[in-house]
Design an enzyme around this catalytic site. Structure first.
Site, mmCIF file in Angstrom:
data_model
loop_
_atom_site.group_PDB
_atom_site.id
_atom_site.type_symbol
_atom_site.label_atom_id
_atom_site.label_comp_id
_atom_site.label_asym_id
_atom_site.label_seq_id
_atom_site.Cartn_x
_atom_site.Cartn_y
_atom_site.Cartn_z
ATOM 1 N N HIS A 89 34.551 15.093 56.180
ATOM 2 C CA HIS A 89 34.335 16.439 56.017
ATOM 3 C C HIS A 89 32.511 16.502 55.783
ATOM 4 O O HIS A 89 31.976 15.714 55.573
ATOM 5 C CB HIS A 89 34.955 17.002 54.507
ATOM 6 C CG HIS A 89 34.317 16.174 53.503
ATOM 7 N ND1 HIS A 89 33.103 16.087 53.027
ATOM 8 C CD2 HIS A 89 34.998 15.073 52.887
ATOM 9 C CE1 HIS A 89 33.025 15.413 52.034
ATOM 10 N NE2 HIS A 89 34.273 14.554 51.731
ATOM 11 N N GLY A 90 32.222 18.063 56.012
ATOM 12 C CA GLY A 90 30.845 18.259 55.999
ATOM 13 C C GLY A 90 30.281 18.111 54.544
ATOM 14 O O GLY A 90 30.937 17.799 53.561
#
Length: 481
Positions: A89-90
């Site tokens: 994920h970012g």
């Protein structure tokens, strides 16, 4: 009544989010150094799993959507036919646990006695608001959505045949159930929409032509489904012995004394956990808003190296080579990747179109690290321990350089039309964070697909998650009863 309460809660959370964003924006407009600040930049290589993706790939600071084609990527008569990507994920908010520790640390600062002519850093922290709130709890931030959109644009430009418009409807997306992963997968799709429809706002994911991301925690959060890992590592008070020992070791004690002097608080009021959350706050402020926080001024590079090692010790013993089950629990995910690749090979051999040219799987640092360890990457000659910090200065295992925010491990399968033998027709490369990853066993940048399968034959054929994760049965004799 319940629906109304929920609506009121949602509105309150949304309002809090808007206020937090506005407050942060005002911070950024104040006379604060920006991303290029020298102190932030010298600390950035040591943020561990809280590292920005662009600090691992500095060229992105110039143009975040321009792909950088690694010269080792296959070209010519070899055509990519399938891409399987495992993506972290970012950028995210800190967790509630981290936020509460930061509040505890701020409370210590507020109760300390002010000293005339005291620390400039302590004075700056007195004026620095604590803008983190419990509702943020590890959620994806706007910068994290941007990480994903830009990654999508770069990959689509790097592999145009795979991400062509015709393949859009056949994309397959798998995600962890955590919101930051679900939201990352949606942002990635928005980036692809931007690639296909420049200038047009993307619709909701549910209205896009491809199937929406599908939650599969048995793949993306395999560690939560492995009883042996949960019992012997996650819930075992002694499993992280080296982490706890390092917290009270001489290197951390030196950092504690320096930080206590800088913050003007008694050293006995601090501990390694509070120091680490202060260090991470520097990284969060930089990653989320691109601002230079006074928390960054608390530390120098020597401190940062110690705190990075503390973080790496945890990742090593909980997610990597510390215990065999850490990596063996990821066998199912590894086998799933090769099932996709096998199917693509079979379809090409039958002159059929590849049914899924792009498979995207969104997970966590805890998803990627065990898999890379299973494959034999970033393994040092000696294990990381509480007692060999100096010897491990040049170690391979540096989590921030391996799994920063938005990190990605990509398998690219090629069909080589002019191959001399049937075995040479299908070749494979791996990329880590958009750079070709040499094969762990040969250091070559490309392998025959069958050769790679043969190298990992034990994992592909003999590693069964159900057996790996089962706890050994304890035999109790009648004498013991």
């Amino acid at each position: 009544m319940l629906r109304g309460a929920r609506s009121h809660l949602s509105a309150s959370v949304a309002l809090a989010a808007v206020l937090a964003a506005a407050l942060l924006s005002s911070f950024a407009r104040c006379s604060l150094p920006g991303r290029g600040d020298p102190v932030a930049s010298v600390l950035s290589p040591y943020f561990g799993t809280k590292t920005r993706y662009e600090d691992v790939n500095p060229w992105l600071l110039g143009d975040p959507v321009a792909p950088r084609r690694d010269p080792e990527l296959l070209a010519g008569t070899c055509t990519p036919v399938q891409l399987v990507a495992l993506i972290r994920h970012g950028t995210r908010y800190p967790t509630t646990k981290q936020i509460r520790k930061l509040r505890q640390l701020q409370g210590l600062l507020q109760t300390r006695e002010s000293v005339d002519g005291g620390s400039r850093v302590a004075a700056a922290l007195d004026q620095w608001p604590l803008w983190y709130d419990d509702w943020m709890d590890g959620q994806l931030v706007e910068k994290g959505r941007q990480d994903m959109r830009q990654l999508a644009l770069r990959l689509a430009a790097l592999f145009p045949d795979l991400f062509c418009r015709e393949n859009y409807g056949r994309l397959r997306l798998i995600t962890s159930s955590k919101h930051r992963c679900v939201d990352s997968s949606a942002a990635f799709l928005q980036g692809l929409w931007q690639h296909y429809h420049p200038g047009l706002p993307p619709p909701d994911v549910s209205d896009m032509e491809c199937d929406p991301p599908r939650v599969n925690d048995k793949l993306m959060r395999f560690f939560d489904h492995c009883e042996k890992f949960l019992t012997e590592v996650e819930r075992n008070a002694t499993a992280l012995y080296h982490v706890e020992a390092f917290k009270t070791g001489p290197e951390m004690q030196t950092v504690l004394k320096k930080v206590a002097a800088t913050l003007q608080v008694p050293v006995n009021n601090l501990n390694a956990d509070l120091i680490q959350v202060a260090f991470f706050t520097c990284s969060f402020d930089l990653a989320i808003q691109g601002v230079h926080s006074p928390w960054c001024d608390v530390f120098d590079v020597d401190d940062a190296k110690v705190l990075e090692y503390l973080n790496d010790l945890k990742q090593y013993w909980k997610r990597s080579y510390g215990y065999a089950i850490n990596s063996r629990s990821s066998c199912n995910l590894f086998q799933d990747i090769f099932l996709h690749l096998d199917k693509a090979v079979e379809q090409k051999q039958r002159s059929q179109p590849v049914s899924s040219s792009v498979i995207l799987q969104f997970g966590h640092a805890e998803t990627l690290l065990p898999l890379l360890s299973l494959m034999g990457y970033f393994k040092d000659k000696e294990p990381l321990t509480a007692y060999n910090f100096e010897e491990q200065v040049h170690r391979e295992f540096r989590s921030g350089h391996i799994v920063p925010y938005a990190s990605n491990l990509i398998f690219v399968l090629y069909h080589c039309e002019d191959a001399q033998t049937p075995q040479e027709k299908f070749q494979i490369q791996m990329l880590l964070n958009e750079k070709v990853l040499p094969l762990a066993h040969s250091q070559k940048t490309v392998a025959l697909y069958e050769d790679l399968k043969n190298h990992y034959q034990d994992i592909l054929q003999s590693c069964q998650t159900s057996k790996e994760c089962n706890l050994p049965k304890v035999n109790i004799t009648s004498d013991e009863l």
